[in-house]
Design a protein around this motif. Structure first.
Motif, PDB file in Angstrom:
ATOM      1  N   LEU A 160       0.702  -1.163   0.066  1.00 44.17           N
ATOM      2  CA  LEU A 160       0.073   0.188   0.054  1.00 44.17           C
ATOM      3  C   LEU A 160       0.828   1.190  -0.002  1.00 44.17           C
ATOM      4  N   TRP A 161       0.536   2.262  -0.829  1.00 47.53           N
ATOM      5  CA  TRP A 161       1.409   3.370  -0.990  1.00 47.53           C
ATOM      6  C   TRP A 161       0.543   4.531  -0.303  1.00 47.53           C
ATOM      7  N   TYR A 162       1.249   5.099   0.977  1.00 43.39           N
ATOM      8  CA  TYR A 162       0.535   5.847   1.703  1.00 43.39           C
ATOM      9  C   TYR A 162       1.258   7.396   1.885  1.00 43.39           C
ATOM     10  N   CYS A 163       0.511   8.425   2.040  1.00 41.06           N
ATOM     11  CA  CYS A 163       0.970   9.466   2.452  1.00 41.06           C
ATOM     12  C   CYS A 163       0.636  10.159   3.892  1.00 41.06           C
ATOM     13  N   SER A 164       1.512  10.392   4.883  1.00 39.26           N
ATOM     14  CA  SER A 164       1.343  10.736   6.244  1.00 39.26           C
ATOM     15  C   SER A 164       1.009  12.076   6.155  1.00 39.26           C
ATOM     16  N   SER A 165       0.480  12.300   7.512  1.00 40.67           N
ATOM     17  CA  SER A 165       0.005  13.886   7.898  1.00 40.67           C
ATOM     18  C   SER A 165       0.674  15.036   7.524  1.00 40.67           C
ATOM     19  N   LYS A 166       2.196  14.292   7.656  1.00 38.61           N
ATOM     20  CA  LYS A 166       3.435  15.450   7.386  1.00 38.61           C
ATOM     21  C   LYS A 166       3.542  15.235   5.806  1.00 38.61           C
ATOM     22  N   ASP A 173       4.304  -2.785   3.357  1.00 34.45           N
ATOM     23  CA  ASP A 173       3.879  -4.228   3.140  1.00 34.45           C
ATOM     24  C   ASP A 173       2.894  -4.658   4.275  1.00 34.45           C
ATOM     25  N   LEU A 174       1.995  -4.984   3.751  1.00 32.63           N
ATOM     26  CA  LEU A 174       0.748  -5.437   4.794  1.00 32.63           C
ATOM     27  C   LEU A 174       0.423  -6.724   5.050  1.00 32.63           C
ATOM     28  N   ASP A 175       0.249  -7.078   6.075  1.00 31.13           N
ATOM     29  CA  ASP A 175      -0.258  -8.760   6.310  1.00 31.13           C
ATOM     30  C   ASP A 175      -1.546  -8.530   6.828  1.00 31.13           C
ATOM     31  N   LYS A 176      -2.111  -9.118   8.058  1.00 32.15           N
ATOM     32  CA  LYS A 176      -3.519  -9.113   8.060  1.00 32.15           C
ATOM     33  C   LYS A 176      -4.077  -7.658   8.357  1.00 32.15           C
ATOM     34  N   CYS A 177      -5.258  -7.440   7.938  1.00 33.81           N
ATOM     35  CA  CYS A 177      -5.862  -5.942   8.028  1.00 33.81           C
ATOM     36  C   CYS A 177      -7.348  -6.118   8.117  1.00 33.81           C
ATOM     37  N   GLU A 178      -8.046  -5.030   8.431  1.00 32.69           N
ATOM     38  CA  GLU A 178      -9.539  -4.653   8.315  1.00 32.69           C
ATOM     39  C   GLU A 178      -9.698  -3.219   8.367  1.00 32.69           C
ATOM     40  N   LEU A 179     -11.115  -3.154   7.818  1.00 32.59           N
ATOM     41  CA  LEU A 179     -11.301  -1.650   7.866  1.00 32.59           C
ATOM     42  C   LEU A 179     -12.236  -1.240   9.382  1.00 32.59           C
ATOM     43  N   ARG A 180     -11.874  -0.361  10.023  1.00 33.05           N
ATOM     44  CA  ARG A 180     -12.211   0.077  11.190  1.00 33.05           C
ATOM     45  C   ARG A 180     -12.644   1.663  11.007  1.00 33.05           C
ATOM     46  N   LEU A 181     -13.917   1.934  11.850  1.00 30.41           N
ATOM     47  CA  LEU A 181     -14.440   3.225  11.838  1.00 30.41           C
ATOM     48  C   LEU A 181     -14.151   3.794  13.279  1.00 30.41           C
ATOM     49  N   HIS A 182     -13.210   4.550  13.600  1.00 33.81           N
ATOM     50  CA  HIS A 182     -12.949   5.145  14.805  1.00 33.81           C
ATOM     51  C   HIS A 182     -13.155   6.457  15.088  1.00 33.81           C
ATOM     52  N   GLY A 184     -15.494   8.455  14.068  1.00 34.31           N
ATOM     53  CA  GLY A 184     -15.981   9.291  13.046  1.00 34.31           C
ATOM     54  C   GLY A 184     -14.957   9.260  11.710  1.00 34.31           C
ATOM     55  N   VAL A 185     -13.769   8.272  11.910  1.00 34.17           N
ATOM     56  CA  VAL A 185     -12.785   8.307  10.717  1.00 34.17           C
ATOM     57  C   VAL A 185     -12.642   7.059  10.461  1.00 34.17           C
ATOM     58  N   LEU A 186     -12.883   6.766   9.369  1.00 36.23           N
ATOM     59  CA  LEU A 186     -12.620   5.424   8.621  1.00 36.23           C
ATOM     60  C   LEU A 186     -10.966   5.287   8.210  1.00 36.23           C
ATOM     61  N   TYR A 187     -10.636   3.929   8.831  1.00 29.85           N
ATOM     62  CA  TYR A 187      -9.151   3.338   8.628  1.00 29.85           C
ATOM     63  C   TYR A 187      -8.993   1.971   8.325  1.00 29.85           C
ATOM     64  N   LEU A 188      -7.839   1.839   7.630  1.00 28.69           N
ATOM     65  CA  LEU A 188      -7.340   0.412   7.154  1.00 28.69           C
ATOM     66  C   LEU A 188      -6.404   0.301   8.598  1.00 28.69           C
ATOM     67  N   PHE A 189      -6.756  -0.812   9.332  1.00 25.69           N
ATOM     68  CA  PHE A 189      -6.045  -1.305  10.529  1.00 25.69           C
ATOM     69  C   PHE A 189      -5.330  -2.476  10.124  1.00 25.69           C
ATOM     70  N   PHE A 212      -4.026   3.131   8.875  1.00 26.69           N
ATOM     71  CA  PHE A 212      -4.027   4.139   7.679  1.00 26.69           C
ATOM     72  C   PHE A 212      -5.253   4.872   7.153  1.00 26.69           C
ATOM     73  N   ARG A 213      -5.189   6.077   7.459  1.00 27.09           N
ATOM     74  CA  ARG A 213      -6.456   6.784   7.000  1.00 27.09           C
ATOM     75  C   ARG A 213      -6.772   6.533   5.625  1.00 27.09           C
ATOM     76  N   ILE A 214      -8.073   6.120   5.460  1.00 25.40           N
ATOM     77  CA  ILE A 214      -8.599   5.959   3.963  1.00 25.40           C
ATOM     78  C   ILE A 214      -8.357   6.828   3.065  1.00 25.40           C
ATOM     79  N   ASP A 215      -8.453   8.279   3.290  1.00 26.20           N
ATOM     80  CA  ASP A 215      -8.450   9.242   2.263  1.00 26.20           C
ATOM     81  C   ASP A 215      -6.936   9.635   2.141  1.00 26.20           C
ATOM     82  N   ARG A 216      -6.091   9.139   2.644  1.00 24.72           N
ATOM     83  CA  ARG A 216      -4.397   9.275   2.530  1.00 24.72           C
ATOM     84  C   ARG A 216      -3.972   8.157   1.703  1.00 24.72           C
ATOM     85  N   ILE A 217      -4.571   7.244   1.476  1.00 29.55           N
ATOM     86  CA  ILE A 217      -4.053   6.117   0.596  1.00 29.55           C
ATOM     87  C   ILE A 217      -3.999   6.647  -0.903  1.00 29.55           C
TER      88      ILE A 217
END
Length: 319
Positions: A160-166, A173-182, A184-189, A212-217
């Motif tokens: 996954l290519w991701y842009c941090s808040s900075k 390189d990701l292994d086990k993952c799931e979508l989580r809403l925390h 009010g913000v949707l993440y890939l955990f 990983f915040r979804i909108d920064r992927i």
């Protein structure tokens, strides 16, 4: 004498309803529909042509069914009437309102269409205190979520290519993952198997879990041939106490259990298995003087250091 299966196979309405049922489950190629319909007792010499004619009729009735040569038929939207009682309609309006306030406006509008609910009655007395950073119904965000759902179902490692808040871009390189809403913000955990921790000298450990915040992927790579190594997210056992008004707290999170309760001393002690320390730290800090981490000691020291620095912010009146 006409058998029951002959009546079913010659009934155009039953035939059309069965096609809708199959397409509502998942997309089907014409050949797959022929097999499935044949198994259900719909037999005809020109079954493939009958399927085409029926789908044309369904489209003319307003059902949105996609299809092209060598591609499966896909039910995009159904216009099948749904009859709802008053309480059911109110529940549907409430669910749609919550979804809309959480940033899922497209999904909310679909619920309104399902219930045939006019905009005049879409208001709700429930106010949802969510402030999502983006509209999760945005086409690009929706495509990202769909791709992530595919990767999660495939259970194989991917990049996954991701842009941090900075503003820093990096490949993960990701292994086990799931979508989580925390909050009010949707993440890939996800578990990052190659991550090394400064706090732990063993694997797996809780510092391998990332959000990983979804909108920064930026981009999602194809699934590799390597299956997930992890079946569970690594956790850290934490023991903490709640005092004062929070001493009546009863564990409601699945990872928590009550260890000790002393009403006379005015505290309750909880043991929890936490997967992401940042989220737990934020929760403990919002309890202020009503909470204390007991162990591990190094984590208690981290909380103490944060509170000390917070105190200094108020000590310095000029800043």
């Amino acid at each position: 004498m006409t058998s029951k299966s002959d009546v079913i196979s010659s009934n155009p309405l039953s035939f059309a309803l069965e096609i809708l049922k199959l397409l509502a489950e998942k997309p089907h190629k014409k050949a797959e529909l022929e097999i499935a319909l044949g198994d259900r007792g719909f037999v005809a010499v020109d079954l493939d042509q009958k399927i085409e004619r029926t789908i044309r009729k369904l489209r003319s009735c307003g059902f949105q069914i996609q299809g092209a040569p060598n591609c499966p038929y896909r039910l995009v939207e159904s216009v099948f009437p749904v009859l709802l009682a008053e309480e059911q309609r109110e529940s549907l309006v409430l669910a749609a309102h919550v979804l809309a306030d959480m940033g899922f406006s497209t999904q909310a509008s679909q619920l309104y269409r399902i219930g045939n609910i006019r905009s005049a009655v879409q208001s709700s007395t429930l106010k949802v205190d969510f402030h999502p950073p983006v509209d999760y119904s945005d086409e690009a965000i929706d495509q990202t979520v769909r791709l992530l759902q595919q990767r999660i179902q495939q259970k194989r490692r991917f990049v996954l290519w991701y842009c941090s808040s900075k503003g820093r871009e990096a490949a993960w390189d990701l292994d086990k993952c799931e979508l989580r809403l925390h909050n009010g913000v949707l993440y890939l955990f996800a578990v990052v198997p190659t991550m090394r921790s400064r706090r732990f000298d063993y694997l797996p450990n809780v510092d391998q879990n990332f959000m990983f915040r979804i909108d920064r992927i930026l981009r999602i790579g194809a699934a590799s041939q390597t299956p997930w190594t992890y079946s569970l997210f690594p956790t850290l056992t934490i023991r903490y106490r709640l005092f004062g008004d929070l001493s009546t707290y009863k564990p409601r999170r699945s990872q928590e259990k009550e260890q000790l309760r002393q009403d006379e001393a005015g505290f309750v002690e909880i043991i929890t298995e936490e997967e992401y320390l940042f989220w737990f730290r934020q929760r403990i800090l919002q309890y202020g003087a009503s909470a204390k981490v007991i162990e591990p000691q190094w984590f208690a020291d981290e909380i103490q250091d944060v509170l000390r620095r917070a105190f200094l912010n108020y000590e310095n009146r000029e800043g």
